[in-house]
Design an enzyme around this catalytic site. Structure first.
Site, mmCIF file in Angstrom:
data_model
loop_
_atom_site.group_PDB
_atom_site.id
_atom_site.type_symbol
_atom_site.label_atom_id
_atom_site.label_comp_id
_atom_site.label_asym_id
_atom_site.label_seq_id
_atom_site.Cartn_x
_atom_site.Cartn_y
_atom_site.Cartn_z
ATOM 1 N N HIS A 195 -6.482 -50.560 -8.334
ATOM 2 C CA HIS A 195 -5.644 -50.467 -7.121
ATOM 3 C C HIS A 195 -5.709 -49.094 -6.450
ATOM 4 C CE1 HIS A 195 -2.931 -48.741 -10.051
ATOM 5 N NE2 HIS A 195 -2.602 -49.907 -10.557
ATOM 6 N N LYS A 232 -6.831 -52.226 -20.572
ATOM 7 C CA LYS A 232 -6.131 -51.547 -19.478
ATOM 8 C C LYS A 232 -5.416 -50.308 -20.001
ATOM 9 C CE LYS A 232 -4.100 -50.853 -15.477
ATOM 10 N NZ LYS A 232 -3.099 -51.675 -14.840
ATOM 11 N N HIS A 237 -0.606 -59.595 -12.331
ATOM 12 C CA HIS A 237 0.521 -59.632 -13.266
ATOM 13 C C HIS A 237 1.138 -61.021 -13.226
ATOM 14 C CE1 HIS A 237 0.616 -55.240 -13.835
ATOM 15 N NE2 HIS A 237 0.150 -55.230 -12.601
ATOM 16 N N ASP A 297 -3.105 -57.048 -7.664
ATOM 17 C CA ASP A 297 -1.976 -56.366 -8.291
ATOM 18 C C ASP A 297 -0.671 -57.066 -7.917
ATOM 19 O OD1 ASP A 297 -0.718 -54.571 -9.948
ATOM 20 O OD2 ASP A 297 -0.671 -52.937 -8.493
ATOM 21 N N HIS A 333 -5.028 -47.344 -14.703
ATOM 22 C CA HIS A 333 -4.016 -47.052 -13.692
ATOM 23 C C HIS A 333 -4.080 -45.545 -13.484
ATOM 24 C CE1 HIS A 333 0.054 -47.712 -11.711
ATOM 25 N NE2 HIS A 333 -0.133 -46.406 -11.659
ATOM 26 N N HIS A 389 -7.046 -58.194 -10.725
ATOM 27 C CA HIS A 389 -5.894 -57.413 -11.230
ATOM 28 C C HIS A 389 -4.632 -58.202 -10.912
ATOM 29 C CE1 HIS A 389 -3.835 -53.314 -11.904
ATOM 30 N NE2 HIS A 389 -2.878 -54.223 -11.802
#
Ligand SMILES: [Zn+2]
Length: 336
Positions: free
Chosen positions: A168, A95, A15, A240, A134, A13
């Site tokens: 997460h 996602k 970004h 994350d 999420h 995960h």
């Protein structure tokens, strides 16, 4: 133990953002990890085949010095079977964000209606495309994840062939639920294995530890740490890691996200070693992800040595400055 070699660590995960920030942060993952699940919440979100391919190419360009595979994702929308079949070879997962729940999620789904969205979820299950979620409601900030557990249960029961990743997770409730259904799995970040809300806001406010979902209570952190250290096959490392420019973190209206990519493996080795669980680190950072996502390890290895590493105050370049977790502090393990 003075040295450890990890084979094919995965960050499930991540970004990487875009443009200058992508150029700055992507190599800080690709120099140690063999692959990472890349989140699609750009502006606008990644939701067409052309956008997936062009974002992947920008990542490959930024990481060309390293052997690194960006595992691409689509931003969840109601998609047809035909579209998903046409894009399947380019993506690893889809996602799903509830609308407005975190950075750049305004285009997410307003409500997770398992009847209205059934054709997309069934198509994903048939094509073997995992659903990453999420999992937060719009409720009180400390309760958002726990309130979402009923949605996970509904998805798990309604779509038993769909691989669902609870992204997460931050609560003892999620640690219990993930073990209840065969098709539920979860990622855990670095910071949620270590910090509680006290570390964020118990003393002076620590903007570089502020993320969504927010860090919870000590008993939640302890449950997360216990299941990660155990090597439980349902649990994967997903950092994350979520970089924001320094001026957006140290601001009135601090952006949510902790930047951990450059310190993640060093801190994980320290954490697993201190808890006498080093033999389970491979499960957490590599093997479990292979089983859940039906992937193979690559031959890439990374060796860490027991040598002090002082975390930089910031990482700078391409007109960007980003501050990592543990900036200015010393970790007892370094990348060799
Ligand atoms: Zn994220």
């Amino acid at each position: 133990m003075q040295e450890i070699t990890l084979t094919s660590p995965f960050d499930m995960h991540l970004h990487l953002r875009d443009d200058d920030m992508l150029k700055l942060v992507a190599p800080l993952t690709s120099n140690t990890f063999s692959a990472a699940i890349i989140m699609p919440n750009l502006v606008p979100p990644v939701s067409t085949k052309a956008e997936v391919i062009s974002y992947k190419n920008r990542i490959l360009e930024a990481t060309k010095e390293d052997e690194f595979a960006p595992l691409m994702t689509l931003f969840f929308k109601p998609y047809t079977y035909e579209f998903l079949k046409s894009v399947k070879d380019e993506i690893t997962a889809i996602k799903l964000y509830p609308a407005g729940i975190t950075t750049n999620s305004e285009g997410g789904v307003e409500s997770i209606d398992t009847v209205a969205l059934a054709s997309t979820f069934n198509a994903m299950a048939n094509l073997d495309i995992p659903l990453c979620v999420h999992g937060e409601t719009n409720g009180f900030v400390m309760d958002r994840e726990s309130e979402f557990m009923s949605v996970y249960e509904e998805l798990a029961v309604a779509f038993p062939k769909l691989t669902i990743i609870m992204e997460h997770i931050t609560t003892a409730d999620a640690v219990s639920l993930v073990q209840k259904y065969d098709n539920l799995h979860a990622t855990i970040t670095l910071q949620h294995l270590i910090i509680t809300l006290d570390d964020v806001a118990g003393g002076m406010l620590q903007p570089h530890l502020f993320c969504k979902p927010i860090a919870k209570r000590p008993e939640d952190r302890d449950a997360l740490l216990a299941i990660a250290l155990s090597g439980n096959k349902k649990i994967m490392f997903g950092s994350d890691s979520a970089p924001h420019p320094k001026h957006k973190k140290e601001a009135c209206g601090c952006a949510a996200g902790v930047f951990t990519s450059p310190i993640a493996l060093q801190v994980l080795v320290e954490l697993f070693e201190n808890n006498n669980s080093i033999d389970n680190l491979d499960a957490f950072v590599s093997s479990n992800a292979c089983e859940i996502y039906k992937m193979k390890k690559t031959n890439k290895t990374v060796t860490l040595v027991k040598k002090d590493f002082t975390v930089p105050l910031s990482y700078d370049g391409f007109n960007e400055t980003v501050v990592p977790m543990y900036f200015g502090q010393t970790i007892s393990w370094s990348i060799k």
